[in-house]
Design a protein around this motif. Sequence first.
Motif, PDB file in Angstrom:
ATOM      1  N   TYR A  97       0.839  -1.189   0.000  1.00 44.94           N
ATOM      2  CA  TYR A  97       0.000   0.000   0.000  1.00 44.94           C
ATOM      3  C   TYR A  97       0.879   1.247   0.000  1.00 44.94           C
ATOM      4  O   TYR A  97       2.080   1.197   0.312  1.00 44.94           O
ATOM      5  CB  TYR A  97      -0.922  -0.027   1.215  1.00 44.94           C
ATOM      6  N   ILE A  98       0.297   2.393  -0.337  1.00 40.27           N
ATOM      7  CA  ILE A  98       1.061   3.613  -0.578  1.00 40.27           C
ATOM      8  C   ILE A  98       1.586   4.275   0.693  1.00 40.27           C
ATOM      9  O   ILE A  98       2.440   5.172   0.603  1.00 40.27           O
ATOM     10  CB  ILE A  98       0.206   4.610  -1.371  1.00 40.27           C
ATOM     11  N   THR A 189       2.175   3.562  -9.979  1.00 38.63           N
ATOM     12  CA  THR A 189       2.002   4.691 -10.880  1.00 38.63           C
ATOM     13  C   THR A 189       3.133   4.677 -11.896  1.00 38.63           C
ATOM     14  O   THR A 189       4.304   4.616 -11.523  1.00 38.63           O
ATOM     15  CB  THR A 189       2.014   6.021 -10.106  1.00 38.63           C
ATOM     16  N   HIS A 212      -2.110   2.825 -11.624  1.00 36.43           N
ATOM     17  CA  HIS A 212      -3.144   3.721 -11.102  1.00 36.43           C
ATOM     18  C   HIS A 212      -2.460   4.959 -10.530  1.00 36.43           C
ATOM     19  O   HIS A 212      -1.407   4.853  -9.881  1.00 36.43           O
ATOM     20  CB  HIS A 212      -3.934   2.993 -10.004  1.00 36.43           C
ATOM     21  N   CYS A 213      -3.066   6.133 -10.732  1.00 31.95           N
ATOM     22  CA  CYS A 213      -2.499   7.354 -10.162  1.00 31.95           C
ATOM     23  C   CYS A 213      -2.501   7.331  -8.637  1.00 31.95           C
ATOM     24  O   CYS A 213      -1.750   8.073  -7.986  1.00 31.95           O
ATOM     25  CB  CYS A 213      -3.242   8.579 -10.680  1.00 31.95           C
ATOM     26  N   HIS A 214      -3.310   6.473  -8.048  1.00 34.63           N
ATOM     27  CA  HIS A 214      -3.410   6.332  -6.599  1.00 34.63           C
ATOM     28  C   HIS A 214      -2.061   6.109  -5.931  1.00 34.63           C
ATOM     29  O   HIS A 214      -1.803   6.600  -4.829  1.00 34.63           O
ATOM     30  CB  HIS A 214      -4.358   5.156  -6.307  1.00 34.63           C
ATOM     31  N   TYR A 215      -1.161   5.366  -6.595  1.00 38.17           N
ATOM     32  CA  TYR A 215       0.074   4.954  -5.933  1.00 38.17           C
ATOM     33  C   TYR A 215       1.056   6.097  -5.722  1.00 38.17           C
ATOM     34  O   TYR A 215       2.010   5.972  -4.959  1.00 38.17           O
ATOM     35  CB  TYR A 215       0.728   3.807  -6.713  1.00 38.17           C
ATOM     36  N   TRP A 216       0.846   7.227  -6.386  1.00 36.99           N
ATOM     37  CA  TRP A 216       1.665   8.407  -6.114  1.00 36.99           C
ATOM     38  C   TRP A 216       0.782   9.557  -5.669  1.00 36.99           C
ATOM     39  O   TRP A 216       0.979  10.689  -6.034  1.00 36.99           O
ATOM     40  CB  TRP A 216       2.495   8.788  -7.341  1.00 36.99           C
ATOM     41  N   SER A 217      -0.208   9.240  -4.863  1.00 41.69           N
ATOM     42  CA  SER A 217      -1.108  10.268  -4.350  1.00 41.69           C
ATOM     43  C   SER A 217      -0.870  10.571  -2.879  1.00 41.69           C
ATOM     44  O   SER A 217      -1.385  11.559  -2.358  1.00 41.69           O
ATOM     45  CB  SER A 217      -2.566   9.832  -4.539  1.00 41.69           C
ATOM     46  N   SER A 218      -0.082   9.755  -2.200  1.00 40.06           N
ATOM     47  CA  SER A 218       0.093   9.902  -0.760  1.00 40.06           C
ATOM     48  C   SER A 218       1.184  10.909  -0.416  1.00 40.06           C
ATOM     49  O   SER A 218       2.250  10.915  -1.048  1.00 40.06           O
ATOM     50  CB  SER A 218       0.457   8.550  -0.138  1.00 40.06           C
ATOM     51  N   TRP A 225      -2.826  13.700  -6.171  1.00 41.97           N
ATOM     52  CA  TRP A 225      -3.740  13.033  -7.105  1.00 41.97           C
ATOM     53  C   TRP A 225      -3.934  13.816  -8.407  1.00 41.97           C
ATOM     54  O   TRP A 225      -3.719  13.303  -9.498  1.00 41.97           O
ATOM     55  CB  TRP A 225      -5.079  12.792  -6.424  1.00 41.97           C
ATOM     56  N   TYR A 229      -3.060  12.478 -12.182  1.00 39.06           N
ATOM     57  CA  TYR A 229      -4.188  12.064 -13.023  1.00 39.06           C
ATOM     58  C   TYR A 229      -4.115  12.760 -14.382  1.00 39.06           C
ATOM     59  O   TYR A 229      -4.239  12.122 -15.437  1.00 39.06           O
ATOM     60  CB  TYR A 229      -5.504  12.383 -12.312  1.00 39.06           C
TER      61      TYR A 229
END
Length: 435
Positions: A97-98, A189, A212-218, A225, A229
């Motif tokens: 997880y991120i 990402t 997924h862009c999620h993995y570099w959103s944290s 995000w 994206y």
Amino acid sequence: MNALLPMLCWMIVAGGMMLCARAGGEEPPRQGEFPVAAYGAKADGVTDDTAAIQKAIDAAAKLGGIVTLPAGKFLVAGNLTVPAGVTVRGVNARPLYIEPQTGTILLATAGRDNEDAPPLFKLNAGAVEGITIFYPDQKPTDIHPYPWTFQCVGGDDTIQDVTLINSYNGIRTGPQGNVRHLIRNVFGTVLRRGIFVDYCGDIGRIENVQFHCHYWSSPAFGGAWDPIYQYMYAHLEAFIFGRTDWEYVLNTFVFPTNIGYHFIKTEAGACNGQFSGIGSDASEHCVVVDEIQPMGLLITNGQFVSFSVAKADQTEPNPVEIVVNEKCGGSVRLTNCAFWGDAKHIAVLKGQSFVSFDNCFISGWGRADEKAAAIDAQAGRLQVLGCSFVGERPAVRIGAGVKHAIVSGNNGDRGVTIINEAADRTLLRDNEPAL
């Protein structure tokens, strides 16, 4: 051995070293394991550990073995080569997880602004498992090109249980000849290219991959995000296939992307293969087929979604799920696939190819164009069999350049409207009448 001695020693073969462990401490490495700490790796996120990791790899290469990296942050300011018989293994039993930053993390810094620089990992019949890779100098609002994170040449390269936090270019095979790669359980990402397969002369396998862009959103990795994206929608080609005989692709997904699955012809040739359980969401184009081998593509159980997203460079998006371009002459078969979103067309078919849609669910097309058909066939040969169309606009347009078409057994919430410009070169029957 005297029980009162403060140290117990085990003699094992490990690059010619004697490895000892204190009583009550950690177990010593097993024969065939090469811990990077024994070769000087610090895992403090500050010291450049490139040379130490490569020393462990080189030691393992003599007889074959496993190079082990514990939990920690390894700064890699250079490049690593993994030869035949060597596995580089971190502690991550799966993609992570991120947040928080845990497990085995490699901090990669080499090759900024040079996509043609050496990759972070070059595998030649080697393997990398159980690590997270992060480029700390890459910023969400100031993205720079980097070389490939992984390059595979030779035979039976394996990459699995890997998390890519923010790779610019993810994984490629070739351009040298290679066979039987296995890319499995890779999440993350990717910004410009995800996986690029080329010059694979024997069956390659890609399984359980999600971009997924999620993995570099944290914030844990300095992510965000919205800019990621936008960048991925404008620039990312997630899965690219040049020459490969066959390619087996199972359970893969991307969100968002400019092109989800791109089939091209390189100097080595083009692709044929089986693609099952694949998805492309928030895409300008889900599948683009420039050229393929004559036996072509078998796409089963796909889910494809196109949206119109405003681009930073102000160019007008043109969301279309399936595009078969002029030079394509092979077979493209789509079975039991679902299409929805905000596309102008579900499919635009321009090539002199065989294309079929069988038992598919099709919705969400037309946008502001009342005459836009879901499937717009301009050339080649077409079969649309047993599909369901949900929408007010035409289901199929058979252009004058189509050589032959069969449209049979289809239904829809407003029936099935067919625009036929190919006259007697078509067979239309058993379709639900249009309302």
